[in-house]
Design a protein around this motif. Structure first.
Motif, short mmCIF file in Angstrom:
data_model
loop_
_atom_site.label_atom_id
_atom_site.label_comp_id
_atom_site.label_asym_id
_atom_site.label_seq_id
_atom_site.Cartn_x
_atom_site.Cartn_y
_atom_site.Cartn_z
N TYR A 245 -35.83 -5.58 8.03
CA TYR A 245 -35.07 -6.24 6.98
C TYR A 245 -33.57 -6.19 7.30
O TYR A 245 -33.08 -5.21 7.88
CB TYR A 245 -35.34 -5.59 5.63
CG TYR A 245 -36.79 -5.64 5.22
CD1 TYR A 245 -37.37 -6.85 4.86
CD2 TYR A 245 -37.57 -4.49 5.22
CE1 TYR A 245 -38.71 -6.90 4.48
CE2 TYR A 245 -38.91 -4.54 4.85
CZ TYR A 245 -39.48 -5.75 4.49
OH TYR A 245 -40.79 -5.80 4.14
N ILE B 21 -36.61 -1.84 -4.07
CA ILE B 21 -36.97 -1.42 -5.43
C ILE B 21 -38.05 -0.35 -5.38
O ILE B 21 -38.01 0.64 -6.13
CB ILE B 21 -37.43 -2.63 -6.24
CG1 ILE B 21 -36.22 -3.54 -6.55
CG2 ILE B 21 -38.08 -2.20 -7.54
CD1 ILE B 21 -36.59 -4.84 -7.21
N ASN C 89 -27.50 -2.30 -4.61
CA ASN C 89 -26.17 -2.28 -5.22
C ASN C 89 -25.31 -1.17 -4.59
O ASN C 89 -24.70 -0.35 -5.29
CB ASN C 89 -26.28 -2.08 -6.74
CG ASN C 89 -24.99 -2.43 -7.45
OD1 ASN C 89 -24.11 -3.09 -6.87
ND2 ASN C 89 -24.86 -1.97 -8.69
N GLU D 125 -35.68 -7.06 -1.22
CA GLU D 125 -35.40 -6.52 -2.54
C GLU D 125 -36.59 -5.73 -3.07
O GLU D 125 -36.44 -4.64 -3.64
CB GLU D 125 -35.07 -7.65 -3.50
CG GLU D 125 -34.64 -7.17 -4.88
CD GLU D 125 -34.30 -8.34 -5.79
OE1 GLU D 125 -33.62 -8.13 -6.79
OE2 GLU D 125 -34.75 -9.47 -5.48
N ASN D 126 -37.79 -6.24 -2.87
CA ASN D 126 -38.99 -5.52 -3.29
C ASN D 126 -39.13 -4.19 -2.57
O ASN D 126 -39.49 -3.18 -3.16
CB ASN D 126 -40.24 -6.37 -3.07
CG ASN D 126 -40.29 -7.56 -4.01
OD1 ASN D 126 -39.68 -7.55 -5.07
ND2 ASN D 126 -41.02 -8.59 -3.62
N HIS E 94 -29.15 -7.58 2.96
CA HIS E 94 -30.09 -7.78 1.85
C HIS E 94 -30.44 -6.45 1.18
O HIS E 94 -30.54 -6.37 -0.04
CB HIS E 94 -31.35 -8.46 2.35
CG HIS E 94 -31.12 -9.86 2.81
ND1 HIS E 94 -31.98 -10.55 3.63
CD2 HIS E 94 -30.09 -10.72 2.56
CE1 HIS E 94 -31.51 -11.76 3.86
NE2 HIS E 94 -30.36 -11.89 3.22
N TYR F 13 -34.97 -12.44 1.38
CA TYR F 13 -34.21 -11.58 0.48
C TYR F 13 -35.13 -10.93 -0.56
O TYR F 13 -35.00 -9.74 -0.87
CB TYR F 13 -33.12 -12.39 -0.22
CG TYR F 13 -32.49 -11.65 -1.37
CD1 TYR F 13 -31.64 -10.56 -1.14
CD2 TYR F 13 -32.77 -12.01 -2.69
CE1 TYR F 13 -31.08 -9.87 -2.20
CE2 TYR F 13 -32.21 -11.32 -3.74
CZ TYR F 13 -31.37 -10.24 -3.50
OH TYR F 13 -30.83 -9.56 -4.53
N ILE F 14 -36.10 -11.69 -1.08
CA ILE F 14 -37.02 -11.14 -2.09
C ILE F 14 -37.86 -10.02 -1.49
O ILE F 14 -38.10 -8.99 -2.12
CB ILE F 14 -37.91 -12.26 -2.66
CG1 ILE F 14 -37.07 -13.22 -3.50
CG2 ILE F 14 -39.05 -11.67 -3.49
CD1 ILE F 14 -37.81 -14.43 -4.00
N LYS G 163 -27.48 -5.22 -0.89
CA LYS G 163 -27.31 -6.02 -2.09
C LYS G 163 -28.36 -5.66 -3.14
O LYS G 163 -28.06 -5.57 -4.34
CB LYS G 163 -27.41 -7.51 -1.74
CG LYS G 163 -27.19 -8.43 -2.93
CD LYS G 163 -27.28 -9.89 -2.50
CE LYS G 163 -27.09 -10.82 -3.70
NZ LYS G 163 -27.21 -12.25 -3.29
N ALA G 164 -29.58 -5.43 -2.70
CA ALA G 164 -30.65 -5.06 -3.63
C ALA G 164 -30.42 -3.69 -4.24
O ALA G 164 -30.74 -3.45 -5.41
CB ALA G 164 -32.01 -5.11 -2.93
#
Length: 391
Positions: free
Chosen positions: A189, A158, A199, A154-155, A193, A150-151, A196-197
């Motif tokens: 990915y 971002i 939004n 998310e990275n 995930h 997930y990280i 969610k990252a």
């Protein structure tokens, strides 16, 4: 240089008698040698005479012993006096005090010198035969792996979102956001995930994917016409000529719209070649600057100015060469020709000199003009300065 115990003992005894021992031959600075004898004297006074002996190995001081000496200095004793009582160098004691002030008691603990070992001191794990995990450790491993996945997602999201924030239009931001999700999904990915990252709702994601661009659909027909015009004219037409051709064909569009579509499609017209310039710099001898930008006059026929102007017509080019009086702004004479050559200048000057002879016969020919134009000339001058050097 290392001195023997007997030499040190003899030097100290002579010092107490008020004498100095003879220095060895290799001693350069005698003052430093005498200071060293004084330190030997203080060491023997503070300790036994055995402190002057040289031992094969240095004494290893424990952290407790170092702390005791440092505490004495902090309590008020001088570094030199404490160092003499234990028979060590005062610089070493000062180094211990500095480490204690920076790191505390841990600074007095001896550290291992040299490079760090390549292999860790810990016992290596047996990779070929790993230990089996119990149930709680296995559950923790699954949870950590899911969290790492997930990280990473998310990275990635971002990074894409930061790049997208620089865009100005909200519609373009949504489109690129959707494209970012596509690209990130292609990298492996999970979609949940990424959503969610970022939004973003799942319904919004699929709505953006399936949405069509109405502006692109509206410009499809116009873009095909623009490409056809561009190809028919062998890529020579730019935005302005394509825009005029569209108006001739009955398309009422804005030139900015044509420019945007051509740039997006990569249609760029050929640029014309650079125009020919016949100027080759200074050729021949340059006359002296008699005027020196002083255009003021007091009488007519003192200073003249001239220039050759080119006029373009449908049938060719025409060149006008007039003479202007700087006092009255009157055209003294002029000449029209199809070629700007010396013959035209001579005709213009002949006509101008005829007028000057009629109005002011006292004239002369400057020497610079004779050097530039050695061709035979009549008695009239090229220009009248109003100041005859022969008068």
């Amino acid at each position: 240089m290392r001195y023997t115990y007997e030499f040190k003992k003899k030097a100290v005894e002579l010092y107490r008698q008020g004498k100095w021992i003879d220095a060895p031959n290799d001693i350069i600075n005698l003052k430093n040698f005498h200071d060293m004898i004084v330190r030997w004297h203080h060491l023997e006074e503070s300790n036994t005479s055995d402190c002057l002996k040289h031992y094969g190995t240095n004494k290893k001081w424990s952290p407790e012993e170092k702390y005791e000496l440092v505490a004495r200095v902090i309590a008020g004793d001088t570094i030199t006096s404490v160092a003499y009582t234990v028979g060590i160098n005062s610089g070493l004691l000062a180094q211990w005090i500095r480490k204690y002030k920076i790191w505390g008691y841990n600074g007095l603990v001896g550290r291992r010198k040299g490079r760090k070992p390549k292999e860790s001191a810990m016992k290596k794990m047996n990779i070929n035969n790993p230990r089996k995990l119990n149930e709680s450790e296995y559950e923790e491993l699954i949870r950590l792996r899911a969290e790492i996945t997930y990280i990473k997602a998310e990275n990635e999201a971002i990074k894409k979102e930061i790049a997208l924030r620089e865009e100005r239009e909200a519609a373009l931001l949504k489109a690129k956001k959707q494209q970012s999700s596509k690209n990130s999904k292609k990298k492996g990915y999970l979609l949940k995930h990424l959503l969610k990252a970022m939004n973003m709702a799942r319904s919004t994601y699929y709505f953006e994917i399936n949405k069509t661009d109405p502006v692109a659909i509206r410009n499809e027909e116009l873009l095909l016409v623009i490409k056809k015009i561009f190809v028919e004219n062998k890529g020579r037409y730019g935005v302005r000529r394509v825009y005029m051709e569209l108006k001739n064909r009955g398309y009422n569009v804005n030139h900015k719209r044509v420019q945007r579509l051509m740039h997006d499609a990569g249609l760029f017209g050929k640029r014309p070649k650079e125009k020919y310039h016949s100027y080759k710099g200074e050729v021949g001898k340059v006359a002296d600057n008699v005027i020196n930008r002083n255009f003021s006059t007091t009488l007519p026929l003192q200073k003249w100015t001239t220039d050759v102007s080119q006029f373009n017509f449908s049938w060719g080019k025409c060149y006008l060469s007039p003479i202007l009086d700087m006092n009255t702004n009157e055209i003294i004479s002029y000449d029209l020709a199809l070629s700007p050559n010396l013959e035209q200048i001579k005709r213009m000057l002949d006509s101008g000199m005829y007028e000057s002879d009629r109005l002011l016969p006292t004239t002369y020919i400057p020497e610079a003009t004779k050097q530039l134009h050695p061709a035979p000339q009549r008695s009239c001058p090229v220009y009248n300065t109003g100041n005859n050097p022969e008068d």
